[in-house]
Design a protein around this motif. Structure first.
Motif, PDB file in Angstrom:
ATOM      1  N   ASN A   1       0.872  -1.179   0.000  1.00  0.00           N
ATOM      2  CA  ASN A   1       0.000   0.000   0.000  1.00  0.00           C
ATOM      3  C   ASN A   1       0.903   1.221   0.000  1.00  0.00           C
ATOM      4  O   ASN A   1       1.356   1.685   1.054  1.00  0.00           O
ATOM      5  CB  ASN A   1      -0.910   0.000   1.229  1.00  0.00           C
ATOM      6  N   TYR A   2       1.180   1.752  -1.207  1.00  0.00           N
ATOM      7  CA  TYR A   2       2.203   2.778  -1.338  1.00  0.00           C
ATOM      8  C   TYR A   2       1.685   4.063  -1.997  1.00  0.00           C
ATOM      9  O   TYR A   2       0.669   4.070  -2.700  1.00  0.00           O
ATOM     10  CB  TYR A   2       3.382   2.228  -2.153  1.00  0.00           C
ATOM     11  N   GLU A   3       2.448   5.128  -1.775  1.00  0.00           N
ATOM     12  CA  GLU A   3       2.144   6.444  -2.344  1.00  0.00           C
ATOM     13  C   GLU A   3       2.118   6.376  -3.871  1.00  0.00           C
ATOM     14  O   GLU A   3       3.045   5.871  -4.504  1.00  0.00           O
ATOM     15  CB  GLU A   3       3.203   7.457  -1.885  1.00  0.00           C
ATOM     16  N   ASN A   4       1.050   6.887  -4.444  1.00  0.00           N
ATOM     17  CA  ASN A   4       0.894   6.931  -5.895  1.00  0.00           C
ATOM     18  C   ASN A   4       1.394   8.282  -6.408  1.00  0.00           C
ATOM     19  O   ASN A   4       1.088   9.330  -5.835  1.00  0.00           O
ATOM     20  CB  ASN A   4      -0.579   6.743  -6.267  1.00  0.00           C
TER      21      ASN A   4
ATOM     22  N   ASP B   1      -6.558  -3.037  -3.961  1.00  0.00           N
ATOM     23  CA  ASP B   1      -7.279  -2.162  -4.896  1.00  0.00           C
ATOM     24  C   ASP B   1      -7.308  -2.739  -6.307  1.00  0.00           C
ATOM     25  O   ASP B   1      -8.181  -2.372  -7.111  1.00  0.00           O
ATOM     26  CB  ASP B   1      -6.614  -0.777  -4.951  1.00  0.00           C
TER      27      ASP B   1
ATOM     28  N   LYS C   1       0.448   9.977  -8.723  1.00  0.00           N
ATOM     29  CA  LYS C   1      -0.665  10.853  -9.116  1.00  0.00           C
ATOM     30  C   LYS C   1      -1.497  11.316  -7.923  1.00  0.00           C
ATOM     31  O   LYS C   1      -2.446  12.061  -8.091  1.00  0.00           O
ATOM     32  CB  LYS C   1      -1.557  10.133 -10.128  1.00  0.00           C
ATOM     33  N   GLY C   2      -1.118  10.845  -6.716  1.00  0.00           N
ATOM     34  CA  GLY C   2      -1.844  11.247  -5.518  1.00  0.00           C
ATOM     35  C   GLY C   2      -2.484  10.068  -4.815  1.00  0.00           C
ATOM     36  O   GLY C   2      -2.886   9.088  -5.450  1.00  0.00           O
ATOM     37  N   GLY C   3      -2.582  10.171  -3.484  1.00  0.00           N
ATOM     38  CA  GLY C   3      -3.178   9.094  -2.709  1.00  0.00           C
ATOM     39  C   GLY C   3      -2.284   7.878  -2.623  1.00  0.00           C
ATOM     40  O   GLY C   3      -1.083   7.941  -2.891  1.00  0.00           O
ATOM     41  N   LYS C   4      -2.885   6.759  -2.256  1.00  0.00           N
ATOM     42  CA  LYS C   4      -2.149   5.501  -2.150  1.00  0.00           C
ATOM     43  C   LYS C   4      -2.849   4.423  -2.972  1.00  0.00           C
ATOM     44  O   LYS C   4      -4.059   4.488  -3.225  1.00  0.00           O
ATOM     45  CB  LYS C   4      -2.051   5.053  -0.697  1.00  0.00           C
ATOM     46  N   THR C   5      -2.072   3.429  -3.373  1.00  0.00           N
ATOM     47  CA  THR C   5      -2.609   2.284  -4.111  1.00  0.00           C
ATOM     48  C   THR C   5      -2.112   1.014  -3.446  1.00  0.00           C
ATOM     49  O   THR C   5      -0.911   0.870  -3.168  1.00  0.00           O
ATOM     50  CB  THR C   5      -2.162   2.307  -5.581  1.00  0.00           C
ATOM     51  N   SER C   6      -3.039   0.098  -3.196  1.00  0.00           N
ATOM     52  CA  SER C   6      -2.689  -1.186  -2.579  1.00  0.00           C
ATOM     53  C   SER C   6      -2.929  -2.328  -3.548  1.00  0.00           C
ATOM     54  O   SER C   6      -3.617  -2.168  -4.562  1.00  0.00           O
ATOM     55  CB  SER C   6      -3.523  -1.408  -1.313  1.00  0.00           C
TER      56      SER C   6
END
Length: 450
Positions: free
Chosen positions: A317-320, A330, A322-327
């Motif tokens: 679950n890391y910093e994207n 997801d 383009k913004g936010g996080k992606t796990s």
């Protein structure tokens, strides 16, 4: 201004006879960064947690007389420990080399080692091996002369130490003769390099299987490791030392300490990337007598087993960018092809054009391409700029702690780039998938009917 801290180290070492020979180490270290020190040596790797005031007391079983170290986060102090020593150590970690002082039984030998280290560290290997041949030989002569003079004027109380150290000084010289010939081209940034006809010959008559010398001399250890690797063939498809080819040679050695060190150095090969990791693990367990090393091998083995195809993939679950996080959660329902990389990694950058072609080929299909960088958090702006300027596609993420990142540990990654393929249910297809430039990647993706 850099944060400094005072290490006032008073270590008392003494031994007494029980069923086992034991050394009690106690002392006080104040203002340390992580409130720990580490004692390391043959069959010993002990982390000691300090109390709130910096004090500690620890019983250690001393299996062998020889060279040990006390390590802080900043420094490593060499020590020669014998079971009848009673030794006190004082040091300031901010300026350790200048402040290191030993008292008590064995202090003469250990103060000698400290002074010897000062002589050797005055010209680090990267500077020493960068010199041209004439300058290198001149500096090596100066180093050996300084160490010899120190040796001759020291009134040793330990006869065994004195005899072994005489050999160790010879190994110091021979190590540098061997290493310069092999590494000058690298440090001097030359395409190729050969020594002159008058360059000193390395002593091929040195016994490369002497347990006593190995326990005592770091210089001898370096020589033995280098010469062993020279005689082990690599696998046909890799420039790396072949563990399979090394095992028979390790078994043939008489020195158990050398066997243990070689296995420790090759323990990385108990890894899912090695198809024979199970066999290697069993062989290493049968050879080593080091319980600490057996634990490390078993941990590697368990990690490799957890990464077999079909097992649940470790998540992230890391910093994207383009913004936010992606796990990973997801992305469930799609195949996920992960590229572990870094902007500073040349081979990683070489794969980018190939990855972009694969991404274009599978655009709109049931697969996500996720690139996870292990660049430092402080380099986040640099990473983000690189992603934009190179027009990198897919999902671009930044891991949390470089080589110590969870994903690196979970997948037992030894180097980047590394590629991983996960199925729509979140299970592992391959923890060591083909790289984008390898035609086998397309073969694998097509076989999955993506």
């Amino acid at each position: 201004m850099k944060k400094t801290f005072l290490l006032f180290l008073i270590v008392t070492l003494y031994s007494f006879s029980t069923a086992e020979e034991t050394i009690i180490i106690s002392g006080k270290i104040i203002n340390t960064e992580n409130k720990t020190i580490r004692i390391k040596g043959e069959l010993l790797d002990k982390e000691i947690k300090l109390k709130s005031d910096g004090s500690f007391s620890e019983n250690l079983k001393l299996e062998f007389e020889g060279i040990y170290t006390i390590e802080t986060t900043k420094n490593s102090i060499p020590m020669y420990l014998s079971k009848d020593y009673k030794l006190e150590i004082y040091a300031d970690d901010v300026n350790l080399n200048a402040t290191l002082k030993f008292t008590g039984k064995g202090y003469i030998e250990n103060q000698y080692l400290a002074k010897k280290q000062l002589i050797n560290s005055a010209t680090p290997d990267d500077r020493l091996y960068k010199l041209n041949e004439k300058e290198f030989l001149k500096r090596l002569h100066e180093i050996k002369t300084s160490v010899n003079n120190l040796y001759l004027k020291t009134k040793f109380t330990d006869v065994g130490f004195k005899e072994k150290e005489a050999r160790s000084i010879y190994y110091l010289e021979q190590k540098h003769i061997l290493f310069y010939k092999k590494y000058h081209y690298y440090y001097a940034q030359l395409d190729s390099f050969k020594v002159s006809e008058t360059y000193p010959k390395f002593d091929e008559g040195i016994d490369m299987d002497n347990n006593s010398n190995f326990l005592f001399s770091n210089h001898y250890q370096d020589i033995v490791m280098q010469k062993f690797y020279e005689n082990v063939k690599a696998d046909e498809d890799s420039p790396m030392i072949s563990t399979k080819n090394a095992i028979p040679q390790i078994k043939a050695l008489k020195s158990q300490s050398i066997k243990n060190r070689l296995i420790e150095n090759l323990s990385y090969d108990v890894n899912i990337q090695n198809k024979s990791y199970d066999e290697v693990y069993q062989e290493f367990l049968s050879i080593t007598n080091n319980p600490i090393l057996k634990e490390k091998l078993t941990a590697n083995y368990n990690t490799a087993n957890a990464l077999r195809p079909g097992n649940v993939a470790p998540g992230f679950n890391y910093e994207n960018q383009k913004g936010g996080k992606t796990s990973l959660e997801d992305l469930k329902g799609k195949y996920v092809y992960i590229d572990l990389w870094a902007t500073w990694c040349g081979p990683c950058r070489e794969q980018i054009p190939f990855l972009q072609k694969v991404e274009e080929q599978y655009k709109g299909k049931n697969i996500e391409f996720v690139s996870i960088s292990i660049d430092a958090i402080n380099d986040q702006p640099k990473w983000s700029k690189f992603v934009v300027e190179k027009q990198l596609g897919g999902i671009q993420l930044l891991a949390e702690n470089e080589w110590e990142s969870k994903i690196i540990k979970d997948y037992s990654v030894r180097g980047v780039p590394t590629f991983i393929l996960i199925d729509p249910n979140g299970n592992i297809v391959s923890a060591y998938a083909p790289k984008p430039s390898d035609p086998k990647l397309i073969e694998l993706l097509n076989s999955l009917k993506i």
